[in-house]
Motif scaffolding. Sequence first.
Motif, PDB file in Angstrom:
ATOM      1  N   GLY A 132      17.720  -6.036  28.510  1.00 41.89           N
ATOM      2  CA  GLY A 132      17.519  -6.246  27.086  1.00 41.89           C
ATOM      3  C   GLY A 132      16.101  -6.667  26.741  1.00 41.89           C
ATOM      4  N   ALA A 133      15.834  -6.734  25.445  1.00 36.11           N
ATOM      5  CA  ALA A 133      14.518  -7.138  24.946  1.00 36.11           C
ATOM      6  C   ALA A 133      14.567  -8.587  24.455  1.00 36.11           C
ATOM      7  CB  ALA A 133      14.080  -6.222  23.809  1.00 36.11           C
ATOM      8  N   ASP A 134      13.439  -9.256  24.566  1.00 30.82           N
ATOM      9  CA  ASP A 134      13.321 -10.606  24.033  1.00 30.82           C
ATOM     10  C   ASP A 134      12.741 -10.603  22.625  1.00 30.82           C
ATOM     11  OD1 ASP A 134      14.112 -11.965  26.530  1.00 30.82           O
ATOM     12  OD2 ASP A 134      12.215 -11.159  27.290  1.00 30.82           O
ATOM     13  N   PHE A 135      12.068  -9.516  22.276  1.00 33.29           N
ATOM     14  CA  PHE A 135      11.408  -9.440  20.983  1.00 33.29           C
ATOM     15  C   PHE A 135      11.326  -7.979  20.555  1.00 33.29           C
ATOM     16  CE2 PHE A 135       7.112 -10.240  18.629  1.00 33.29           C
ATOM     17  CZ  PHE A 135       7.783 -10.460  17.425  1.00 33.29           C
ATOM     18  N   VAL A 136      11.815  -7.693  19.349  1.00 35.42           N
ATOM     19  CA  VAL A 136      11.681  -6.360  18.755  1.00 35.42           C
ATOM     20  C   VAL A 136      10.809  -6.497  17.520  1.00 35.42           C
ATOM     21  CG1 VAL A 136      12.874  -4.438  17.611  1.00 35.42           C
ATOM     22  CG2 VAL A 136      13.906  -5.540  19.617  1.00 35.42           C
ATOM     23  N   MET A 137       9.755  -5.702  17.432  1.00 35.82           N
ATOM     24  CA  MET A 137       8.829  -5.814  16.307  1.00 35.82           C
ATOM     25  C   MET A 137       8.559  -4.446  15.696  1.00 35.82           C
ATOM     26  SD  MET A 137       5.424  -6.709  18.534  1.00 35.82           S
ATOM     27  CE  MET A 137       4.637  -5.485  19.597  1.00 35.82           C
ATOM     28  N   SER A 138       8.293  -4.453  14.390  1.00 38.88           N
ATOM     29  CA  SER A 138       8.084  -3.208  13.658  1.00 38.88           C
ATOM     30  C   SER A 138       7.073  -3.402  12.529  1.00 38.88           C
ATOM     31  CB  SER A 138       9.410  -2.712  13.071  1.00 38.88           C
ATOM     32  OG  SER A 138       9.181  -1.727  12.077  1.00 38.88           O
ATOM     33  N   ASP A 139       6.003  -2.631  12.586  1.00 34.63           N
ATOM     34  CA  ASP A 139       5.020  -2.623  11.496  1.00 34.63           C
ATOM     35  C   ASP A 139       5.122  -1.302  10.732  1.00 34.63           C
ATOM     36  OD1 ASP A 139       2.968  -3.866  10.006  1.00 34.63           O
ATOM     37  OD2 ASP A 139       1.421  -2.748  11.079  1.00 34.63           O
ATOM     38  N   MET A 140       6.286  -0.677  10.819  1.00 42.30           N
ATOM     39  CA  MET A 140       6.489   0.636  10.194  1.00 42.30           C
ATOM     40  C   MET A 140       6.561   0.553   8.672  1.00 42.30           C
ATOM     41  SD  MET A 140       9.384   2.429  12.587  1.00 42.30           S
ATOM     42  CE  MET A 140      10.558   1.103  12.336  1.00 42.30           C
ATOM     43  N   ALA A 141       6.115   1.626   8.039  1.00 45.82           N
ATOM     44  CA  ALA A 141       6.267   1.784   6.592  1.00 45.82           C
ATOM     45  C   ALA A 141       6.454   3.277   6.327  1.00 45.82           C
ATOM     46  CB  ALA A 141       5.058   1.270   5.843  1.00 45.82           C
ATOM     47  N   PRO A 142       7.416   3.661   5.495  1.00 49.75           N
ATOM     48  CA  PRO A 142       7.634   5.084   5.220  1.00 49.75           C
ATOM     49  C   PRO A 142       6.532   5.636   4.321  1.00 49.75           C
ATOM     50  CG  PRO A 142       9.036   3.756   3.812  1.00 49.75           C
ATOM     51  CD  PRO A 142       8.357   2.798   4.754  1.00 49.75           C
ATOM     52  N   ASN A 143       6.389   6.946   4.334  1.00 52.70           N
ATOM     53  CA  ASN A 143       5.458   7.580   3.396  1.00 52.70           C
ATOM     54  C   ASN A 143       5.942   7.324   1.975  1.00 52.70           C
ATOM     55  OD1 ASN A 143       3.889   8.685   5.461  1.00 52.70           O
ATOM     56  ND2 ASN A 143       5.206  10.479   5.621  1.00 52.70           N
ATOM     57  N   THR A 144       5.015   6.961   1.094  1.00 49.72           N
ATOM     58  CA  THR A 144       5.402   6.641  -0.284  1.00 49.72           C
ATOM     59  C   THR A 144       5.393   7.882  -1.165  1.00 49.72           C
ATOM     60  OG1 THR A 144       3.101   6.088  -0.816  1.00 49.72           O
ATOM     61  CG2 THR A 144       4.549   4.287  -0.121  1.00 49.72           C
ATOM     62  N   THR A 145       6.233   7.840  -2.206  1.00 50.19           N
ATOM     63  CA  THR A 145       6.328   8.958  -3.146  1.00 50.19           C
ATOM     64  C   THR A 145       5.636   8.633  -4.463  1.00 50.19           C
ATOM     65  OG1 THR A 145       8.395   8.153  -4.131  1.00 50.19           O
ATOM     66  CG2 THR A 145       8.571   9.563  -2.169  1.00 50.19           C
ATOM     67  N   GLY A 146       5.388   7.331  -4.701  1.00 43.04           N
ATOM     68  CA  GLY A 146       4.844   6.925  -5.990  1.00 43.04           C
ATOM     69  C   GLY A 146       5.925   6.512  -6.967  1.00 43.04           C
ATOM     70  N   HIS A 147       7.186   6.830  -6.616  1.00 48.77           N
ATOM     71  CA  HIS A 147       8.332   6.433  -7.439  1.00 48.77           C
ATOM     72  C   HIS A 147       8.866   5.119  -6.874  1.00 48.77           C
ATOM     73  CE1 HIS A 147      12.546   6.487  -8.924  1.00 48.77           C
ATOM     74  NE2 HIS A 147      11.982   7.020  -9.992  1.00 48.77           N
ATOM     75  N   ARG A 148       8.723   4.036  -7.631  1.00 42.96           N
ATOM     76  CA  ARG A 148       8.976   2.702  -7.102  1.00 42.96           C
ATOM     77  C   ARG A 148      10.380   2.530  -6.521  1.00 42.96           C
ATOM     78  NH1 ARG A 148       7.886  -3.027 -10.297  1.00 42.96           N
ATOM     79  NH2 ARG A 148       8.549  -4.410  -8.611  1.00 42.96           N
ATOM     80  N   THR A 149      11.394   2.966  -7.255  1.00 39.55           N
ATOM     81  CA  THR A 149      12.771   2.788  -6.781  1.00 39.55           C
ATOM     82  C   THR A 149      13.011   3.560  -5.498  1.00 39.55           C
ATOM     83  OG1 THR A 149      13.549   2.490  -9.055  1.00 39.55           O
ATOM     84  CG2 THR A 149      15.205   3.021  -7.382  1.00 39.55           C
ATOM     85  N   THR A 150      12.536   4.803  -5.450  1.00 40.41           N
ATOM     86  CA  THR A 150      12.696   5.626  -4.255  1.00 40.41           C
ATOM     87  C   THR A 150      11.993   4.994  -3.062  1.00 40.41           C
ATOM     88  OG1 THR A 150      12.835   7.641  -5.574  1.00 40.41           O
ATOM     89  CG2 THR A 150      12.287   7.907  -3.248  1.00 40.41           C
TER      90      THR A 150
END
Length: 228
Positions: A132-150
């Motif tokens: 197993g892992a002791d630490f899981v980290m994520s600096d991910m961000a999806p591509n934005t569409t410009g539509h705030r809710t989406t």
Amino acid sequence: MAKDDTGRLHVTVKTGGKRKLSSKLWLERQLNDPYVAQAKRDGYRSRAAYKLKEIDDKYKLLKSGMAVIDLGAAPGGWSQIAARKVGSVEGRGKVVAIDLLEMPELPGVTFAQLDFLDPSAPDKLRAMLGGGADFVMSDMAPNTTGHRTTDQLRILGLVEGAAAFAVEVLNPGGSFLAKVFQSGADATLLAELKRDFATIRHVKPAASRQDSSERYLLATGFRKDRSG
């Protein structure tokens, strides 16, 4: 070239040709960002390395000998920090980085080009770590569409997926760190994390641009047995 309010020289990029305004603003921001310049001097692959470094300096998450998984790792700034902190370059800890994109080799880091949302991903990563892992980290961000809710829904979906992955691979007492935006994680996700982790907090390192709404969700003290 002019000086800004702090006395530093400010580079202005001219528009023209095929360069869009958004490209001009991005390039200007990069050229005038002290963390970008510092990353080049320190040999880090991205300015994001300082975000993890600041968070770890405060909360002491990365320790020698730990097993770490970096989700959406490319270009590798976070993996570089983790490798140095856990000693994987010297063979003490382990750092596994995964991304849909290719990532050049890094000392002390094992890379796998795969989708962490693939149902087989948790087992593959556990096999790569030898447990197993002791630490899981994520600096991910999806591509934005410009539509705030989406965009907010996309961000939430990515964080939820990362949290579900973390729960599958973390050792008891492990930690999870992930990028969120706006006001942070939503109530449903927070409730689930509070069930699985002892402590939940939102943090914003100084290396995060002040005009950005990004912040980080930090969950520590993973409880493997959900019955309690």
